[in-house]
Design a protein around this motif. Structure first.
Motif, mmCIF file in Angstrom:
data_model
loop_
_atom_site.group_PDB
_atom_site.id
_atom_site.type_symbol
_atom_site.label_atom_id
_atom_site.label_comp_id
_atom_site.label_asym_id
_atom_site.label_seq_id
_atom_site.Cartn_x
_atom_site.Cartn_y
_atom_site.Cartn_z
ATOM 1 N N SER A 45 -4.979 4.986 -0.364
ATOM 2 C CA SER A 45 -4.173 3.768 -0.281
ATOM 3 C C SER A 45 -3.451 3.685 1.053
ATOM 4 O O SER A 45 -3.394 2.624 1.683
ATOM 5 N N PHE B 2 0.815 -1.213 0.000
ATOM 6 C CA PHE B 2 0.000 0.000 0.000
ATOM 7 C C PHE B 2 0.849 1.263 0.000
ATOM 8 O O PHE B 2 2.053 1.206 0.147
ATOM 9 N N GLY C 170 -4.750 0.986 3.727
ATOM 10 C CA GLY C 170 -3.747 -0.067 3.920
ATOM 11 C C GLY C 170 -3.270 -0.150 5.356
ATOM 12 O O GLY C 170 -3.142 -1.241 5.923
ATOM 13 N N VAL D 272 -3.489 -2.707 -2.153
ATOM 14 C CA VAL D 272 -4.437 -1.620 -1.893
ATOM 15 C C VAL D 272 -4.188 -0.503 -2.897
ATOM 16 O O VAL D 272 -3.301 0.336 -2.713
ATOM 17 N N THR D 273 -4.937 -0.507 -3.990
ATOM 18 C CA THR D 273 -4.779 0.500 -5.045
ATOM 19 C C THR D 273 -6.161 0.939 -5.531
ATOM 20 O O THR D 273 -7.188 0.348 -5.168
#
Length: 703
Positions: A244, A228, A248, A454-455
């Motif tokens: 993000s 992340f 994250g 995590v995007t």
């Protein structure tokens, strides 16, 4: 009367936010503060997973999975036959012609063979078969078991009889904590906690108020990598990095709290063709950056301006463009001057984004940039070619995967090597998957069992293709031992629903966004205080409120949704916001101070937890909500939606308000009841504090 008291307290809070004495809660590292077990009971709180496992045990003790699988297989075959008969009758009624060649009927022997095969493949009942869910309405209890209907249908048993058999098996396992289960409707089983268990459970939470609140660690600990944040070298972190980073970080906190071994990886953008351009610009403007002995000491100034200046030269000067392209080759070949300049850029960028991480209270990140995987890229392409997966297309090397097409219907390629020999994001991501899942710890790998990315949601197709390619090429360990999961999030929009940008149309810098939130929070406090400046302590409060408001506003939304950024809404004292949650916590601290006659500036002296006594329905409803905490955390650990915690926080605060309106703490009918209600206050405050901690938000004991 208590409603009036509450309204008065709210008014006083608004008036004293700026000048009331402030006490910050002690903040320690997320890795060490409240996540280790202190005084948890052996059993801990009994949440939905405990109930699920109990139901699973009953199913395996009372029903044969093989026989159920056999019966279900035969039932499906009969169902298929009945469908054919109905279809045939409809065709006759419609005078439609029969098919030219009807499929032959299966013989009894063939049906039995299919049923026997299904039985052989069957496995013991698992958590999915238990079909335990939270009760849909409070009057139905706490949990609902829906296993009987599906099970009964397969084995030819009446659903209510099947439910009765499950209930008989559950009573010895849950009898100490549950009322006698109620069978409702066609076979639903309603489970309700006993009052004594509710009292004992929240007492355990209060006694462990500075620890894990009675929540046991998971038994199946996993190694989990969370990828992340991922800022780019020589570029500002923008609002997209905010989502993000905080999503994250929160997921890492929850997974870590559960007992997993979590690796927080920052996959920074520190490699690529743009670095040739930047290196050559440094050669002309900051020559000291190209020398190893001085590269780390060079002040490169504003990196964004430096990047823009280099890009301007690249677009306008053909000679500079050629030097830049040659510079990329030299950098990738390991030439010392180019490496020194690159390291200078990386060092300057780290200083910039570390300031953001400090402001957001982000800790424990391990930097693992694209450059780290560069030595592995040739082998990735080679392996893909040897397996016949990577093929040449228009001079480049690509992988074609089932299910991915362009708009014209042609197959969509996954690019792994460009026509000029360079590599792409997909190649790096495949190398990262191999390193994170197959390389041993002794060789520097992670040996992860679960990897989260995590995007933004715009990269969903990219990761779908990369994950499929990794499985197809055996880059991912076989047998489903490792789970690769994309954790997508939506866009941050302006209040008008359009792109969140400055008045000039530029992307909002994350640094400026956070400063503005703190400024507005401080200005609000100064306005209420009617003074020109705030004390150092109140400045810190403004920072906690401002940063907390930004984080909570994001985390309280379903992460897959776009959300409209509004300073006014996120800093409001009303609704599901960080200021409201911070106030709720500080208010409970104030109630406890008053109850024990504590004065002065010291931290709250939490009283010794007493046994909880339920004397009012408002207490009962608050307690039933508090003991859902393990279920909420388990759901976030499994489904990865932090907004579930925010929803639960707001609901907890609302139920505490009802409790406080109806149940006096200081004027309780007896000393035992006062001690009980104080303990309930402690359990509530500790729940709020724990969840805000997991969300990465600091708390204050006084406002």
């Amino acid at each position: 009367m208590r409603v009036l008291t509450f309204l008065i307290l709210m008014t006083l809070w608004k008036k004293t936010l700026a000048f009331g004495f402030t006490r910050l809660s002690p903040i320690r590292s997320l890795q060490t503060r409240r996540f280790m077990s202190t005084s948890t009971e052996k059993q801990g709180l009994c949440g939905i997973e405990f109930v699920q496992q109990s139901v699973v045990n009953v199913l395996n003790e009372n029903f044969d999975p093989k026989e159920v699988a056999r019966a279900n297989a035969l039932a499906k075959l009969d169902k298929s036959k009945n469908k054919k008969k109905k279809k045939k009758k409809k065709k006759e009624d419609d005078e439609r012609p029969e098919p030219e060649a009807a499929k032959p009927e299966l013989s009894d022997e063939e049906k039995q063979a299919i049923a026997n095969a299904a039985a052989e493949k069957s496995e013991p009942f698992g958590l999915k078969d238990a079909m335990v869910t939270p009760a849909t309405r409070p009057e139905f209890g706490d949990y609902q078991v829906n296993a009987a209907m599906g099970l009964a249908k397969g084995i030819g048993m009446n659903p209510r009889e099947c439910a009765s058999k499950i209930v008989d098996g559950l009573m010895p396992k849950l009898g100490d904590i549950m009322e006698t289960p109620e069978i409702a409707g066609p076979g639903f089983i309603n489970l309700k906690f006993k009052e004594k268990y509710l009292e004992a459970a929240v007492t355990a939470m209060a006694k462990d108020s500075n620890g894990r609140l009675g929540i046991p660690l998971i038994s199946d600990k996993k190694k989990i990598v969370v990828d992340f944040s991922s800022p780019n070298i020589a570029k500002e972190m923008h609002v997209g990095h905010l989502r993000s980073t905080i999503i994250g970080d929160t997921l890492c906190n929850v997974l870590e709290f559960a007992g997993n071994d979590v690796v927080r990886l920052n996959h920074i953008g520190d490699w690529g063709t743009q670095f040739g351009m930047l290196v050559e610009h440094l050669r002309d403007e900051f020559p000291a950056a190209l020398k190893k002995e001085t590269s780390q000491d060079v002040d490169l100034g504003d990196l964004v301006l430096l990047y823009k200046a280099a890009k301007k030269r690249f677009d306008a000067d053909d000679d500079f463009k050629k030097r830049a392209r040659d510079g990329v080759v030299k950098l990738q070949a390991g030439n010392q001057e180019e490496l020194s300049a690159w390291e200078s850029l990386c060092a300057a960028s780290r200083k910039e984004y570390q300031q953001i991480y400090d402001a957001l209270n982000i800790e424990g990140l391990t930097e693992r940039g694209e450059s780290f995987y560069n030595p592995f890229l040739h082998n990735i392409v080679k392996d893909l070619e040897e397996q016949g997966l990577a093929v040449e297309s228009e001079g480049a090397k690509v992988v074609f995967l089932d299910g991915f097409q362009n708009r014209d219907g042609s197959m969509l390629p996954l690019l792994v090597q460009k026509s000029d020999g360079g590599f792409n994001y997909a190649t790096t991501d495949l190398a990262a998957i191999r390193h994170r899942t197959q390389i041993s710890k002794d060789e520097g790998g992670e040996e992860a069992q679960r990897v989260l990315y995590v995007t933004d949601a715009g990269q969903s197709q990219h990761f779908d293709m990369v994950f499929q390619a990794a499985k197809k090429a055996s880059i991912l360990p076989e047998g489903g031992k490792v789970s690769l999961e994309h954790v997508p999030f939506g866009l941050v929009q302006g209040e008008d629903g359009k792109k969140f940008a400055t008045r000039s149309g530029e992307t909002v810098k994350l640094k400026d966004l956070l400063k503005e939130a703190v400024r507005i929070a401080g200005e609000d406090m100064r306005t209420r205080n009617e003074e020109a400046s705030l004390s150092a302590e109140l400045e810190e409060v403004a920072k906690i409120v401002g940063i907390g408001a930004v984080k909570y506003a994001d985390l309280s939304m379903n992460r897959e949704s776009n959300y409209r950024f509004s300073y006014e809404r996120m800093l409001s004292l009303n609704g599901n916001t960080a200021p409201y949650m911070l106030y709720s916590y500080a208010r409970i601290c104030s109630i406890i101070r008053k109850a024990i006659d504590q004065t002065g500036s010291t931290e709250v002296e939490w009283p010794q937890a007493a046994d909880i006594i339920i004397s009012h329905d408002a207490e009962r409803q608050l307690i039933r909500n508090l003991i859902r905490l393990p279920d909420i955390l388990a759901e976030v650990e499994r489904e990865l939606y932090p907004n579930k915690m925010c929803d639960y926080l707001f609901e907890t605060s609302q139920k505490f308000n009802k409790f406080y309106e109806n149940c006096s703490v200081n004027n309780a009918e007896s000393p035992a009841l006062k001690a009980s209600r104080l303990s309930l206050c402690m359990a509530t405050a500790s729940t709020i504090r724990l969840l805000l901690d997991l969300l990465g938000i600091k708390t204050v004991e006084r406002l």
